[in-house]
Design an enzyme around this catalytic site. Structure first.
Site, PDB file in Angstrom:
ATOM      1  N   HIS A 215       0.825  -1.209   0.000  1.00  0.00           N
ATOM      2  CA  HIS A 215       0.000   0.000   0.000  1.00  0.00           C
ATOM      3  C   HIS A 215       0.859   1.260   0.000  1.00  0.00           C
ATOM      4  O   HIS A 215       0.408   2.325  -0.379  1.00  0.00           O
ATOM      5  CB  HIS A 215      -0.911   0.037   1.234  1.00  0.00           C
ATOM      6  CG  HIS A 215      -1.786  -1.161   1.362  1.00  0.00           C
ATOM      7  ND1 HIS A 215      -2.825  -1.411   0.510  1.00  0.00           N
ATOM      8  CD2 HIS A 215      -1.751  -2.212   2.214  1.00  0.00           C
ATOM      9  CE1 HIS A 215      -3.418  -2.553   0.844  1.00  0.00           C
ATOM     10  NE2 HIS A 215      -2.776  -3.061   1.872  1.00  0.00           N
TER      11      HIS A 215
ATOM     12  N   HIS B 100       5.919   6.398   6.827  1.00  0.00           N
ATOM     13  CA  HIS B 100       5.561   5.938   5.485  1.00  0.00           C
ATOM     14  C   HIS B 100       5.033   7.126   4.697  1.00  0.00           C
ATOM     15  O   HIS B 100       4.847   8.208   5.260  1.00  0.00           O
ATOM     16  CB  HIS B 100       4.501   4.818   5.593  1.00  0.00           C
ATOM     17  CG  HIS B 100       3.260   5.286   6.251  1.00  0.00           C
ATOM     18  ND1 HIS B 100       3.013   5.126   7.598  1.00  0.00           N
ATOM     19  CD2 HIS B 100       2.195   5.988   5.771  1.00  0.00           C
ATOM     20  CE1 HIS B 100       1.856   5.675   7.893  1.00  0.00           C
ATOM     21  NE2 HIS B 100       1.334   6.211   6.810  1.00  0.00           N
TER      22      HIS B 100
ATOM     23  N   HIS C 136       2.520   9.008   1.490  1.00  0.00           N
ATOM     24  CA  HIS C 136       1.336   9.033   0.625  1.00  0.00           C
ATOM     25  C   HIS C 136       1.580  10.074  -0.465  1.00  0.00           C
ATOM     26  O   HIS C 136       2.186  11.114  -0.215  1.00  0.00           O
ATOM     27  CB  HIS C 136       0.085   9.452   1.395  1.00  0.00           C
ATOM     28  CG  HIS C 136      -0.249   8.555   2.543  1.00  0.00           C
ATOM     29  ND1 HIS C 136      -1.075   7.458   2.421  1.00  0.00           N
ATOM     30  CD2 HIS C 136       0.125   8.590   3.840  1.00  0.00           C
ATOM     31  CE1 HIS C 136      -1.190   6.872   3.594  1.00  0.00           C
ATOM     32  NE2 HIS C 136      -0.464   7.532   4.479  1.00  0.00           N
TER      33      HIS C 136
ATOM     34  N   GLU D 138      -2.316  13.334   1.941  1.00  0.00           N
ATOM     35  CA  GLU D 138      -3.710  13.056   2.303  1.00  0.00           C
ATOM     36  C   GLU D 138      -4.353  14.306   2.892  1.00  0.00           C
ATOM     37  O   GLU D 138      -5.495  14.632   2.577  1.00  0.00           O
ATOM     38  CB  GLU D 138      -3.759  11.891   3.298  1.00  0.00           C
ATOM     39  CG  GLU D 138      -3.242  10.607   2.688  1.00  0.00           C
ATOM     40  CD  GLU D 138      -3.634   9.396   3.498  1.00  0.00           C
ATOM     41  OE1 GLU D 138      -3.233   9.316   4.673  1.00  0.00           O
ATOM     42  OE2 GLU D 138      -4.343   8.526   2.942  1.00  0.00           O
TER      43      GLU D 138
ATOM     44  N   HIS E  33       4.058  10.234   7.099  1.00  0.00           N
ATOM     45  CA  HIS E  33       3.370  10.052   8.383  1.00  0.00           C
ATOM     46  C   HIS E  33       4.305   9.339   9.353  1.00  0.00           C
ATOM     47  O   HIS E  33       4.709   8.203   9.097  1.00  0.00           O
ATOM     48  CB  HIS E  33       2.094   9.211   8.197  1.00  0.00           C
ATOM     49  CG  HIS E  33       0.976   9.964   7.551  1.00  0.00           C
ATOM     50  ND1 HIS E  33      -0.095   9.342   6.937  1.00  0.00           N
ATOM     51  CD2 HIS E  33       0.755  11.306   7.453  1.00  0.00           C
ATOM     52  CE1 HIS E  33      -0.921  10.281   6.488  1.00  0.00           C
ATOM     53  NE2 HIS E  33      -0.430  11.468   6.771  1.00  0.00           N
TER      54      HIS E  33
ATOM     55  N   THR F  95      -5.637   6.404   8.473  1.00  0.00           N
ATOM     56  CA  THR F  95      -6.194   6.751   7.160  1.00  0.00           C
ATOM     57  C   THR F  95      -6.294   5.529   6.250  1.00  0.00           C
ATOM     58  O   THR F  95      -6.586   5.658   5.067  1.00  0.00           O
ATOM     59  CB  THR F  95      -5.354   7.836   6.448  1.00  0.00           C
ATOM     60  OG1 THR F  95      -4.072   7.284   6.112  1.00  0.00           O
ATOM     61  CG2 THR F  95      -5.176   9.066   7.327  1.00  0.00           C
TER      62      THR F  95
END
Ligand SMILES: [Zn+2]
Length: 245
Positions: free
Chosen positions: A83, A108, A110, A114, A127, A194
């Site tokens: 992911h 990690h 995104h 987000e 994050h 999330t």
């Protein structure tokens, strides 16, 4: 094909079937965010009233204390978990929140970010996930826009495994302090994970100063995960505070 693998390399088959048994969710279509609430134990994704991420608009200015960051260089492993790219840390120190110690476990990424600020997403977000002795989570979000490359993140970007399930250890200890912005004012609010199961009770701290990543760094991540951001969620009356110091 699978049967053949079973005869020849049972360890590989075990790894593959364990992978297939994990709850299936994605960022688009049938496995996408609108369907996460149907996954076992993930009702919060649909029914929760304090979900993340959010669009930060008109936060309330508040006299808050600086976050007492106390990170130490630590062993790091870069993992492609199917992911995102995640960096697991061992003994990296942490932060204290409302008198409780929260250890930094991993960070990690995104893309795009987000969280939105005034409706605008950034190119990426990191994050930083912390946990206290009671299992409560606190996440610090670091926003990144297009610009100069990040020297601090260069070793991570160089090690990102392309295939889900792969990992790579970093040769040198990684110092998360080097990822923090100079100016450390932040937004804070109550939220959730999330990703499924979207568990609530997570303390969020979004650092206001954006840092930058080069186009090459952002592209390298997007070649592995082109889009892995949950849409922003309703506030349902939650207050968002903006520190001022
Ligand atoms: Zn995240």
């Amino acid at each position: 094909m699978k049967r053949k693998l079973l005869c020849v390399v049972p360890a590989v088959v075990f790894a593959l079937s364990a992978w297939a048994d994990a709850p299936h969710w994605t960022y688009s279509k049938h496995g996408g965010p609108n369907h996460w609430g149907k996954l076992d134990g993930a009702e919060s994704c649909k029914l929760g009233k304090e979900q993340s991420p959010i669009d930060i608009r008109k936060p309330t200015a508040a006299k808050l204390e600086p976050i007492p960051f106390a990170y130490t260089p630590a062993k790091a492993e870069v993992i492609n978990n199917g992911h995102t790219i995640q960096v697991n840390l061992d003994g990296a120190g942490g932060i204290s929140v409302e008198g409780a110690e929260y250890k930094l476990l991993q960070f990690h990424f995104h893309t795009p970010s987000e969280e939105r600020v005034g409706g605008k997403a950034s190119a990426m977000v990191a994050h930083l996930v912390h946990k206290n002795a009671d299992g409560k989570l606190a996440v610090v979000a670091l926003l990144f826009k297009h610009g100069a490359s990040s020297a601090a993140l260069a070793p991570v970007f160089a090690a990102m495994p392309k295939q889900a399930g792969e990992k790579a250890a970093l040769a040198a200890n990684f110092d998360v302090t080097a990822l923090l912005p100079q100016q450390r004012n932040y937004y804070t609010f109550n939220g959730s994970l999330t990703t499924p199961p979207c568990s609530e009770g997570v303390k969020w701290f979004v650092m206001r100063e954006q840092q930058s990543l080069s186009k090459a760094q952002i592209t390298a991540f997007r070649k592995i995960y082109a889009m892995n951001a949950r849409p922003v969620q309703p506030l349902h009356g939650r207050e968002v505070l903006a520190s001022e110091f």
